[in-house]
Each structure stands twice: as structure tokens, then as C-alpha cells.
Scaffold this motif. Structure first.
Motif, mmCIF file in Angstrom:
data_model
loop_
_atom_site.group_PDB
_atom_site.id
_atom_site.type_symbol
_atom_site.label_atom_id
_atom_site.label_comp_id
_atom_site.label_asym_id
_atom_site.label_seq_id
_atom_site.Cartn_x
_atom_site.Cartn_y
_atom_site.Cartn_z
ATOM 1 N N GLN A 259 0.832 -1.204 0.000
ATOM 2 C CA GLN A 259 0.000 0.000 0.000
ATOM 3 C C GLN A 259 0.873 1.262 0.000
ATOM 4 O O GLN A 259 1.921 1.297 0.641
ATOM 5 C CB GLN A 259 -0.908 0.024 1.230
ATOM 6 N N ALA B 220 -2.810 7.309 0.341
ATOM 7 C CA ALA B 220 -3.798 6.561 -0.432
ATOM 8 C C ALA B 220 -5.068 7.384 -0.585
ATOM 9 O O ALA B 220 -5.567 7.959 0.382
ATOM 10 C CB ALA B 220 -4.113 5.233 0.257
ATOM 11 N N LEU C 129 -8.675 -0.886 0.360
ATOM 12 C CA LEU C 129 -7.416 -0.610 1.044
ATOM 13 C C LEU C 129 -7.258 -1.523 2.254
ATOM 14 O O LEU C 129 -8.246 -2.039 2.799
ATOM 15 C CB LEU C 129 -7.368 0.851 1.510
ATOM 16 N N VAL D 203 -4.452 1.410 6.383
ATOM 17 C CA VAL D 203 -4.435 2.529 5.441
ATOM 18 C C VAL D 203 -5.828 3.151 5.339
ATOM 19 O O VAL D 203 -5.974 4.380 5.279
ATOM 20 C CB VAL D 203 -3.948 2.057 4.051
ATOM 21 N N ALA D 204 -6.867 2.300 5.310
ATOM 22 C CA ALA D 204 -8.243 2.805 5.259
ATOM 23 C C ALA D 204 -8.570 3.620 6.505
ATOM 24 O O ALA D 204 -9.185 4.695 6.422
ATOM 25 C CB ALA D 204 -9.219 1.642 5.111
#
Length: 387
Positions: A202, A206, A330, A334-335
Motif C-alpha cells: 500500500q 492513499a 485498502l 491505510v483505510a
């Protein structure tokens, strides 16, 4: 870094994982509440006036914002277990330095690191919480965040005791740090070794998809309300409600009481009525509570209004984090970082917006505008694809 993992053959039940993550939420809340309880002492020690203190305290959210993309990327790259282990020690050890600060520059530097470590730990333990929740197949995120709020009460009570006994902040913080480190040495051994749906490739920054963006907007609206209540509830009771000096803090206490208790019932309510309806009701409670306090600004009705606001705010962030952690686009870390970044902007913007609007009009008008943010939570929850 020293590995605290158990042998792969050692069986760990989901209840043990839940206990471990709950403990880590409590430890994070205890660190923050310990610092918050001694702010007046440190203000006096360094001779800061209110405006100087306000500027200094901005270091914490700035440090938190810096850590958001980094922590999400590290969780995706190395897993939340390692991030949580590093984060809890960084956060607790930095707490001691806050009591050691001898000048404003040192305090700002330490607060930047404290904010960085706090949100570094925050992304890690929320990723862990998402993993544990997936084992139970039912909502339990509210309970984890309730432990943070419970620690807030415990830390405030401990701070009051320390102040009463004349114990200086560095000694107070050292005692808390020792407790946190010892508890963390045990609890981090029982965290989840491998995050669900982790993708190590990732990017650091993002772009959230539409569903995550909507969750971020809901968090943004909620945290505007939350930030405003944290910083301005006492002022509202003093200047608008015109409460006696002994009751100036009653609004904040009422808000925090239902915010904390609401998180322990949010999981049951969400399981029974669904995520969308829970968020819709939460927004209505926030708006109703603030309107009650604005339209009828006397002690009883304002307290009742703040109780409603606390109940409304209580479940939104835990539920949004839970939904974000289940993203199919994601990795959970990261989300969570992406949604947290959007939401945290609301937390930063809420208090200044109150001040600017109040300066141009009145404090009652500014609280009315914040009530609209509650309605926005309900509106965007209705529009979002949830459940």
C-alpha cells in the motif's frame, strides 16, 4: 525491536485477543488523561497565559496529523501488532518528557512527539480492534472505545489525587508510564499476529474510494461537534447559561458521561438496528441536544441537551472506524488512516469555527451552526452505502 510474540503453537482465544486490545485502549486513554489533568500545573510552571497555552497545545494535533499517513503505511507494511507494540512504548515514554519540560520550546517539541505517538498507537489498536471484531461476527468496536473513555475518567481522578497530594507532574507521569509499560508487556503478547486483508504494498498516501470518503465526511461532521464540546462546553455554561461557578463544568461532565456510557451500549444497538439507523439516530441526538441548549439556555435544559449530544457522539467514530476497517479497496490500517485524516480535520476546525462565529455573532449562534453538523451526520449516513 524485541519480539513479544508468543510461539505459533500457543493457542490464543478470541476472548484473550479482546481482553488484550481492550487493555491497550485503556492504556492509551490513561496516558492522554494523565497529561490533560496536569495542563494547569504545567501552564503555571512555565508561566503561559491562555493564548500562549492554546498555541502550545496545537502541537498535539499537528503531531497526530503528521503520523496519520505514516502509521497507516507501517501497519500495512509490517502489521498492526508491531506498530501497536512500538506505539504504546513511544506514547507512554513521551508522557514522562512532558513533565520534564523546562521551557516552552521543549514542551512544544515533546507535545509534537506525544501527538505523533498517540495517533501512531491509535491507528494500530483500531486495526487490531477491526481484526478482533471480525472474529466475533458482530459489532464490538464501541466497547473498545468505551475503554478509552473509561480511562479518561480514571486518569482525571488520578490527576486530581496527585494534585491534592502535591506530587509534581514528572513523578505522576513516571508512575503512570511504569504502569502502562508493565501492562503493555503483557497485553501486546496477546494481540493479533496477522491483520485480516493486509496488503503490504500500500502507498503512504492513499486516495479513499467513494465509500471511505463518505465515512470520512461523517467522521468530519461528528468530530466538529466533539471538538467544539471539548473546548467550549465550559465557556458556554459560564457565559450563556450563566451557571454558578461550581456548575460551570457540569455541561462537560454530562457530555462525557453519556459519551462514555453510550459506547458500551452502541454495539448492542448497532447489532439490533443496523449501522445506518444507528448513525442516523446519532446525528439526530446531536442536533436535538444542541438545539435544546441553544433555545433553552438554563442549567437543567442545557445539561439535558449536553447529555443528548454525548449520547449522539458516542458511537459515531467507533462505527465509522469499524466500517472503514472492512474496506475491500485498502488495507485496514491505510483505510483507517485515510478516514481518520478527514475526520481529524473536523476536530481541528470545530473549536476555531466556534470562536470565529461567536466573535462575529454570539456563542448561541455558533452552537446552532454546530447543531447543523449533527443533522449532516444523519444526512450523509442516509446517503452512504452502509450495512
Amino acid at each position: 525491536m524485541i519480539s513479544l510474540s508468543l510461539p505459533s503453537s500457543f493457542p490464543v482465544s478470541k476472548k484473550v485477543h479482546r481482553w488484550a486490545v481492550s487493555t491497550l485502549f485503556f492504556l492509551q486513554g490513561l496516558c492522554f488523561a494523565s497529561w490533560a489533568s496536569r495542563i494547569p500545573t504545567i501552564q503555571d510552571k512555565l508561566g503561559l497565559n491562555e493564548s500562549q497555552l492554546g498555541a502550545v497545545l496545537l502541537a498535539i494535533p499537528i503531531g497526530s496529523m503528521i503520523s496519520l499517513p505514516v502509521s497507516g503505511w507501517l501497519v500495512a507494511k509490517f502489521g498492526s501488532k508491531k506498530v501497536v507494540t512500538l506505539g504504546v512504548f513511544l506514547y507512554s515514554l513521551t508522557l514522562v518528557t512532558l513533565g520534564m519540560a523546562q521551557n516552552t520550546f521543549q514542551l512544544i517539541s515533546y507535545l509534537l512527539l506525544f501527538g505523533f505517538g498517540g495517533n501512531f498507537l491509535n491507528i494500530g489498536i483500531n486495526t487490531q480492534a477491526v481484526g478482533v471484531e471480525s472474529m466475533y461476527k458482530k459489532p464490538i468496536m464501541g466497547m473498545f472505545h468505551g475503554m478509552w473513555s473509561l480511562a479518561g475518567f480514571s486518569g482525571a481522578a488520578l490527576g486530581t489525587l496527585m494534585i491534592g497530594e502535591g506530587i509534581v507532574p514528572v513523578q505522576h507521569f513516571l508512575a503512570v508510564t511504569i504502569f502502562v509499560v508493565l501492562a503493555a508487556l503483557v497485553s501486546t503478547r496477546f494481540t493479533i499476529a496477522e491483520d485480516p486483508n493486509r496488503q503490504a504494498d500500500q502507498p503512504i498516501f492513499a486516495k479513499p474510494d467513494k465509500s471511505l470518503l463518505m465515512l470520512g465526511v461523517i467522521a468530519f461532521c461528528s468530530m466538529i461537534c466533539e471538538g467544539a464540546m471539548f473546548d467550549w462546553s465550559g465557556v458556554y455554561f459560564q457565559k450563556v447559561v450563566q451557571a454558578d461557578k461550581a456548575w460551570v463544568g457540569a455541561g462537560y461532565t454530562a457530555f462525557m458521561a453519556t459519551m462514555a456510557s453510550g459506547r458500551f451500549v452502541a454495539d448492542w444497538f448497532t447489532g439490533k438496528f443496523g449501522l445506518k439507523r444507528t448513525l442516523q439516530l446519532s446525528g439526530v441526538l446531536i442536533a436535538s441536544g444542541l438545539l435544546l441548549a441553544v433555545l433553552l439556555p438554563n442549567l437543567i435544559t442545557a445539561m439535558a441537551g449536553f447529555l443528548l449530544v454525548g449520547a449522539g457522539v458516542s458511537s459515531i467514530i467507533p462505527l465509522v472506524y469499524s466500517a472503514a476497517g472492512k474496506s475491500k479497496v485498502l488495507s485496514p490500517g491505510v483505510a483507517l488512516a485515510a478516514v481518520s485524516t478527514i475526520g481529524f480535520l473536523g476536530f481541528l476546525m470545530g473549536p476555531p469555527i466556534i470562536g470565529l462565529v461567536a466573535g462575529a455573532t454570539s456563542l448561541r449562534v455558533s452552537f446552532f451552526i454546530i447543531a447543523i453538523m449533527g443533522l449532516c451526520v444523519s444526512f450523509f449516513a442516509t446517503r452512504a452505502k452502509l450495512d
